[in-house]
Design an enzyme around this catalytic site. Structure first.
Site, PDB file in Angstrom:
ATOM      1  N   SER C  32     112.180 -75.402  63.167  1.00  0.00           N
ATOM      2  CA  SER C  32     111.169 -75.397  62.113  1.00  0.00           C
ATOM      3  C   SER C  32     111.001 -76.780  61.486  1.00  0.00           C
ATOM      4  CB  SER C  32     111.597 -74.408  61.032  1.00  0.00           C
ATOM      5  OG  SER C  32     110.671 -74.425  59.975  1.00  0.00           O
ATOM      6  N   GLY C  83     109.265 -81.300  50.979  1.00  0.00           N
ATOM      7  CA  GLY C  83     108.897 -80.446  49.849  1.00  0.00           C
ATOM      8  C   GLY C  83     108.231 -79.167  50.290  1.00  0.00           C
ATOM      9  N   CYS C 141     116.008 -72.995  49.606  1.00  0.00           N
ATOM     10  CA  CYS C 141     114.931 -73.318  48.675  1.00  0.00           C
ATOM     11  C   CYS C 141     115.414 -73.086  47.272  1.00  0.00           C
ATOM     12  CB  CYS C 141     113.734 -72.400  48.902  1.00  0.00           C
ATOM     13  SG  CYS C 141     113.172 -72.478  50.573  1.00  0.00           S
ATOM     14  N   THR C 204     119.431 -78.558  57.142  1.00  0.00           N
ATOM     15  CA  THR C 204     119.856 -79.934  56.860  1.00  0.00           C
ATOM     16  C   THR C 204     120.930 -79.994  55.766  1.00  0.00           C
ATOM     17  OG1 THR C 204     118.023 -80.125  55.317  1.00  0.00           O
ATOM     18  CG2 THR C 204     117.656 -80.939  57.533  1.00  0.00           C
TER      19      THR C 204
HETATM   20  C1  LIG Z   1     110.982 -83.256  58.878  1.00  0.00           C
HETATM   21  C2  LIG Z   1     111.748 -81.969  58.882  1.00  0.00           C
HETATM   22  C3  LIG Z   1     111.175 -80.823  58.351  1.00  0.00           C
HETATM   23  C4  LIG Z   1     111.877 -79.616  58.334  1.00  0.00           C
HETATM   24  N1  LIG Z   1     111.283 -78.485  57.824  1.00  0.00           N
HETATM   25  C5  LIG Z   1     111.961 -77.303  57.832  1.00  0.00           C
HETATM   26  C6  LIG Z   1     111.362 -76.102  57.345  1.00  0.00           C
HETATM   27  O1  LIG Z   1     110.213 -76.086  56.945  1.00  0.00           O
HETATM   28  N2  LIG Z   1     112.112 -74.976  57.337  1.00  0.00           N
HETATM   29  C7  LIG Z   1     113.396 -74.948  57.805  1.00  0.00           C
HETATM   30  O2  LIG Z   1     114.028 -73.906  57.780  1.00  0.00           O
HETATM   31  N3  LIG Z   1     113.979 -76.067  58.306  1.00  0.00           N
HETATM   32  C8  LIG Z   1     113.294 -77.239  58.325  1.00  0.00           C
HETATM   33  N4  LIG Z   1     113.894 -78.373  58.841  1.00  0.00           N
HETATM   34  C9  LIG Z   1     115.270 -78.300  59.359  1.00  0.00           C
HETATM   35  C10 LIG Z   1     115.300 -78.219  60.887  1.00  0.00           C
HETATM   36  O3  LIG Z   1     114.637 -77.070  61.333  1.00  0.00           O
HETATM   37  C11 LIG Z   1     116.747 -78.237  61.391  1.00  0.00           C
HETATM   38  O4  LIG Z   1     117.445 -77.130  60.860  1.00  0.00           O
HETATM   39  C12 LIG Z   1     117.472 -79.492  61.004  1.00  0.00           C
HETATM   40  O5  LIG Z   1     116.617 -80.598  61.122  1.00  0.00           O
HETATM   41  C13 LIG Z   1     118.735 -79.737  61.825  1.00  0.00           C
HETATM   42  O6  LIG Z   1     118.435 -79.849  63.185  1.00  0.00           O
HETATM   43  P1  LIG Z   1     118.241 -81.277  63.933  1.00  0.00           P
HETATM   44  O7  LIG Z   1     119.427 -82.092  63.584  1.00  0.00           O
HETATM   45  O8  LIG Z   1     118.119 -80.941  65.361  1.00  0.00           O
HETATM   46  O9  LIG Z   1     116.988 -81.864  63.364  1.00  0.00           O
HETATM   47  C14 LIG Z   1     113.186 -79.577  58.856  1.00  0.00           C
HETATM   48  C15 LIG Z   1     113.748 -80.729  59.399  1.00  0.00           C
HETATM   49  C16 LIG Z   1     113.066 -81.916  59.434  1.00  0.00           C
HETATM   50  C17 LIG Z   1     113.709 -83.135  60.025  1.00  0.00           C
END
Ligand SMILES: Cc1cc2nc3c(=O)[nH]c(=O)nc-3n(C[C@H](O)[C@H](O)[C@H](O)COP(=O)(O)O)c2cc1C
Ligand SMILES: Cc1cc2nc3c(=O)[nH]c(=O)nc-3n(C[C@H](O)[C@H](O)[C@H](O)COP(=O)(O)OP(=O)(O)OC[C@H]3O[C@@H](n4cnc5c(N)ncnc54)[C@H](O)[C@@H]3O)c2cc1C
Ligand SMILES: Cc1cc2nc3c(=O)[nH]c(=O)nc-3n(C[C@H](O)[C@H](O)[C@H](O)COP(=O)(O)OP(=O)(O)OC[C@H]3O[C@@H](n4cnc5c(N)ncnc54)[C@H](O)[C@@H]3O)c2cc1C
Ligand SMILES: Cc1cc2nc3c(=O)[nH]c(=O)nc-3n(C[C@H](O)[C@H](O)[C@H](O)COP(=O)(O)O)c2cc1C
Ligand code: FES
Ligand code: FES
Lengths: 279, 316, 316, 279
Positions: C32, C83, C141, C204
């Protein structure tokens, strides 16, 4: 032991992923002994982060030092691509060394693959002492491509016995077969000369060498590898799991160990592992 | 009193700072477990140039630590599970302290126990030694009597431990917080409320790595502590959270510091001093270089006293 | 039935897997917030080749998100504080869903609210749409009614939220856990106990970075979420902790996956499938490549069904 | 828009940290328009992690594309060191473009420092349409070393007005002084020709250009920069803080914006910043 900047003077590819890095500016390594190593890092940012341990292959005057490495991952791949002029940071010389060659003793120097450097340097030391013909290098690899610097070793005047698993060069089989054969020859010759084995290579090879030495009652030194972070005994990361406690460290108690001290590892490593606190 | 001297003084920023009851010549210390007992670095940098050093964690008795493999590299970081191996209080005093006494920098001794009693015993004995400027409590240790949960995870347990140690330790007492928490401020407050002089933020974050070829954990104990540049954003955030919460004791910032810029980030976020950890493996002379880089930053920014930077983050 | 075909079949490992009530053609999904609404990647990789995709988080009404700067790079990672900007349920259904319905892969819709009611409203409406294979609740959130603390931090609050959502959502419901906790297992258990079909581990990690030149945070909102290879060791540890605790629902592993080896690590640690996040920015075709690399790993290791890898970590 | 591998064919240093990367294998960029950019990444592991946005300088036949970059950090430093033959991954062409040159309009192309590439490409487009002498390039930098590719621009037959802060080349002062002077000239000439301004450069320069355009009531386009992760509108990282909501994105709504749309930024950025949830 010093921490200093050096430069790649020459980067010679030997094929098969092997290469010799010739460094300049390594005056602090003068007097290094066979078996010792350096922690090396190029100018490559944070990936990989930690310096890489590399054994010395040869140390000459005017700050020249040679390393032999093989590409196995990111760090060695970056080294292999370092053009002459590249800056590298060097910490060394580190660790202990093989016993000094002696006229009374015949050294069988057993190298497996990229385990060659410390034994090459040991052979070079023997040659300098005029003792090259008192020793043999037994050198094994997967194929002929894994056997490098053969001309250089012959140039030292040392006997060279080769083995490859695919039979493409030397005996078909493992270097330990070659070792058994050598020992056989020495026994047949009914020589009273003392024998000593020094080895470096893959862990399984080291255990096999150690077992052979044990069964013949021959003094044996193994040069060990473990993951390292600091190279100087502070991170306590490179512990060798021998049965003796406290742990011994490859970087400061080794990398060269009497086989008797580290042979326990083979068993220790297979005992159950508990989860413990960090650090 | 010549004008040229005056202008020289104007350009060289003052580096001394104070944290948790200890005066430092500059805000750069080296972190526990990454700098041995100091002596190992004697030929690699000028120990006198350091603000201070923190020793490997000491326990009442020697400990052998965990089976290998103990470390592995990760993206911009490393995992370690040394298992708190150390020489114990006695050998420390006999073999390590004499050098530390004469090395010309501030010495904090990191210590721990596996029970309350061990903490008290160890802390009190260490504090009694001349040459120990302060103690740093490592509370990221499994509490044997509480099923192996780290002492430092629960603010109540942590507060009790700090209070008990405080009563027997008559030297500056810092507490090193674990980042494996949802509320770093609560942990810091428990320390402040119970008499700690400072908090060190942060210790390693628990992590793990697997060798897909053997299908085994890369660390024998499965879990290890993550350190290095990878964790810097998390460490910085926690330092700032503690600072912003106006916890009435200072913060020593730790986590992923590689250069002067990183160190300044921690100062701006509210740290009164910083510790350099994993970077000493990457570049054993880095702590000294970082001091120079902080100095250069101050010069370039017209900062005359490094303490002006502490908590000077501009927000809003 | 020729022998050559037989041997071909023998060497090609079976990739299908199931997680949280959804069957996937292979275990690789995109995460996501890093894959838009799918369409953006249509020319960059084969969407059909994916196990599935998870949309940007959707809220009942459109949200404009945070002021810039919203992202910055860190060591082997990045911080973001978007956000929770999104188009809202209605525009999602009108503008994004038609493409998703026809894109040939499984679609999970990530959603959130700022109150319990918003979660229920949003989740129920999304679940009713054809073309939505499942929902992933983002519980990182701020809970407006509870002083801005994240819903997902407290197992009790989380459990209540999951239970309430479960009652109105008649599709597979996954809950995406926050790593900003001292006890990931308690969070996972709260989800399992209250009817979730799977947990996604991890979102994150809260972090921060400072521009030392301006002395301002690099992210306008000060804090951002850390993602990328830097967090992989932490993510993997949490996946393994949940798996080892025998929580009775499957885990989807997320955090720093860059290649097939990383993905296999997560499977071995106990994940039934994985999500690729930040790596899609580094290399927009990576999800497809990772599937190939998992396949190559299976071939090399003689694994005939990718599900053999799930939780196959060798310890002890 | 495509994602593909390209190779460095030539890497020409222009001094002062500026360099032109000539790439081969960029067939997918054929037809790119001035103002568009690519996300570029070399073969350099994880440090830095994200690709870097670079404007197109010029796109030629046979898959050749030129980029002009300046070393400001790790990514650009690694690019500067990429020898011919290096592999790079390219995502592009991305973003929108400047308005097409037209015989009815005189375009004042204002470039500050490394903001040159899109305006160079715009000038090239004008030259191709035979309209080069209907436009001017106003180009400013700190010193003469910051003004590059002057010969190439003269070769296009476009009027070139230079400004340096230290007076080492062209007018002493800022490029906006040169812009004011140009507008003055046009006013004095009492020409009825329509004027249009297009600009790329440091943010402060863009605001100044925008204000000048506003005060003269001239149509103005600004090419903006923001930190980027994806380049394709999915990360929502590159939001421009204009007063209009929803936010607009440099990568998908820009990088070229009518000045009126983004001028609000200067104010918006100084309003108080609340702490909010992640993502
Ligand atoms: C720019 C960005 C936007 C994200 N938006 C969401 C979101 O809307 N909802 C959500 O549950 N996680 C969101 N995440 C988290 C990611 O889905 C993921 O859990 C997190 O980035 C860790 O995985 P990665 O290290 O492979 O990026 C976002 C991450 C990034 C970098
Ligand atoms: C004291 C000592 C001396 C050494 N001398 C030399 C030498 O002279 N020449 C030389 O080429 N190498 C030598 N090595 C090994 C060398 O340090 C490693 O090959 C190197 O660190 C790998 O770094 P990398 O970044 O290329 O690989 P990584 O990316 O770190 O690892 C790639 C793969 O190789 C495996 N690997 C990592 N380290 C080793 C290792 N030590 N042995 C086998 N596989 C490993 C990893 O598990 C991984 O699967 C020595 C090691 C030690 C401890
Ligand atoms: C649409 C677009 C087009 C661009 N076109 C070009 C181009 O044609 N040629 C070119 O050289 N650059 C161009 N840039 C800027 C370029 O992307 C950055 O200079 C580059 O990303 C910096 O990467 P780095 O790793 O070298 O520096 P980093 O290590 O990321 O940053 C180093 C320092 O530079 C600062 N910095 C980072 N990005 C920028 C920026 N965008 N502007 C000013 N300072 C910055 C950082 O804050 C930091 O202080 C463009 C940017 C955008 C958004
Ligand atoms: C190998 C190693 C050993 C460590 N040992 C200790 C220790 O004994 N006591 C302690 O409090 N912290 C210990 N730490 C944690 C560091 O002091 C520091 O808090 C952590 O590594 C984060 O900083 P860094 O990212 O700069 O390394 C150790 C860290 C490493 C890498
Ligand atoms: S490598 Fe650090 S103790 Fe040996
Ligand atoms: S860079 Fe990702 S939305 Fe613009």
């Amino acid at each position: 032991m010093r921490y200093f900047d050096a430069r790649v003077i020459e980067n010679r590819s030997l094929g098969g992923g092997y290469f010799v890095l010739r460094l300049g500016g390594c005056e602090p390594l003068a007097g290094s002994r066979p078996g010792q190593f350096v922690m090396l890092r190029g100018d490559w940012g944070r990936d990989p982060l930690l310096p890489r341990p590399l054994s010395l292959l040869s140390v000459a005057h005017e700050g020249r030092a040679d390393l032999l490495a093989k590409v196995v991952g990111k760090g060695t791949a970056l080294m292999e691509r370092s053009p002459p002029g590249s800056r590298v940071s060097v910490l060394g010389p580190l660790g202990n060394s093989f016993p000094v060659p002696s006229a009374d003793v015949t050294d069988l120097l057993v190298a497996g693959g990229i385990g060659l450097p410390p034994l090459f340097m040991q052979a070079e030391a023997a040659a300098r002492l005029g003792l090259a013909n008192g020793s043999e290098v037994l050198y094994g690899g997967r194929t002929s491509r894994d056997l490098v610097l053969l001309g250089e070793m012959r140039g030292l005047g040392i006997a060279l016995r080769l083995a490859t698993e695919d039979g493409s060069l030397g005996r078909r089989g493992r270097v330990t077969d070659e070792l058994e054969a050598s020992l056989e020859r020495w026994r047949a010759a009914a020589s009273t000369q003392l024998l000593r084995i020094m080895a470096c290579g893959p862990r399984e090879m080291l255990w096999a060498v150690g077992r052979i030495a044990q069964s013949h009652g021959i003094e044996c030194y193994l040069s060990m590898e473990e993951q390292m972070a600091c190279g100087i005994g502070v991170c306590l990361g490179c512990a060798v799991a021998a049965q003796t406690r406290p742990y011994r460290y490859v970087c400061k108690d080794g990398p060269v160990f009497p086989a008797s001290e580290v042979m326990a590892y083979a068993t220790a490593a297979s005992t159950s592992r508990s989860e413990g606190g960090a650090q | 009193m010549t004008s040229s001297l005056d202008s020289l003084e104007e350009t060289a920023p003052a580096l001394p700072t104070t944290c948790g009851g200890i005066d430092f010549g500059n805000p750069v210390l080296t972190a526990s477990g990454t700098f041995g007992y100091g002596q190992e670095f004697d030929t690699l940098l000028s120990l006198r140039s350091l603000g201070g050093l923190v020793t490997k964690g000491i326990s009442p008795k020697p400990r052998f630590g965990n089976p290998p493999p103990r470390i592995c590299e990760t993206a911009a970081g490393m995992l370690n599970s040394i298992g708190l191996e150390n020489v114990g209080v006695e050998a420390f005093a006999r073999e390590k302290l004499p050098f530390l006494r004469s090395c010309g920098t501030r010495v904090l001794v990191n210590f721990f126990g596996t029970t309350f009693d061990e903490y008290l015993d160890c802390g009190a004995r260490l504090a009694a030694f001349e040459g120990v400027d302060g103690l740093e409590m490592n509370v990221s240790c499994p509490n044997i009597k509480a099923g192996g949960i780290e002492f430092g995870r629960d603010p109540v347990v942590l507060g009790d431990l700090v209070k008990a140690c405080r009563a027997v330790i008559h030297k500056p007492l810092w507490v090193k917080l674990t980042p494996n928490t949802s509320d770093i401020v609560a942990l810091a407050r428990a320390c402040a409320d119970n008499g700690a002089d400072a908090v060190s933020v942060i210790n390693t974050i628990t992590g793990m790595a697997i060798d897909v070829r053997t299908r085994r954990p890369k660390i024998a104990t499965v879990f290890g502590g993550l350190s290095g540049p990878a964790i810097k954003p998390v460490a910085l955030r926690m330092v700032y959270q503690v600072h912003r919460a106006k916890i009435p004791i200072p913060v020593c910032g730790i986590g992923g510091i590689q250069d002067g810029t990183d160190a300044v980030e921690f100062l701006l976020a509210g740290a009164s001093c910083v510790q350099v950890g994993t970077q000493s493996f990457v570049d054993p002379a880095s702590a000294e270089r970082i001091i120079r880089e902080i100095q250069e930053y101050c010069r370039a920014q017209g900062v005359t006293d490094v303490r002006e930077l502490i908590g000077a983050l501009a927000t809003g």
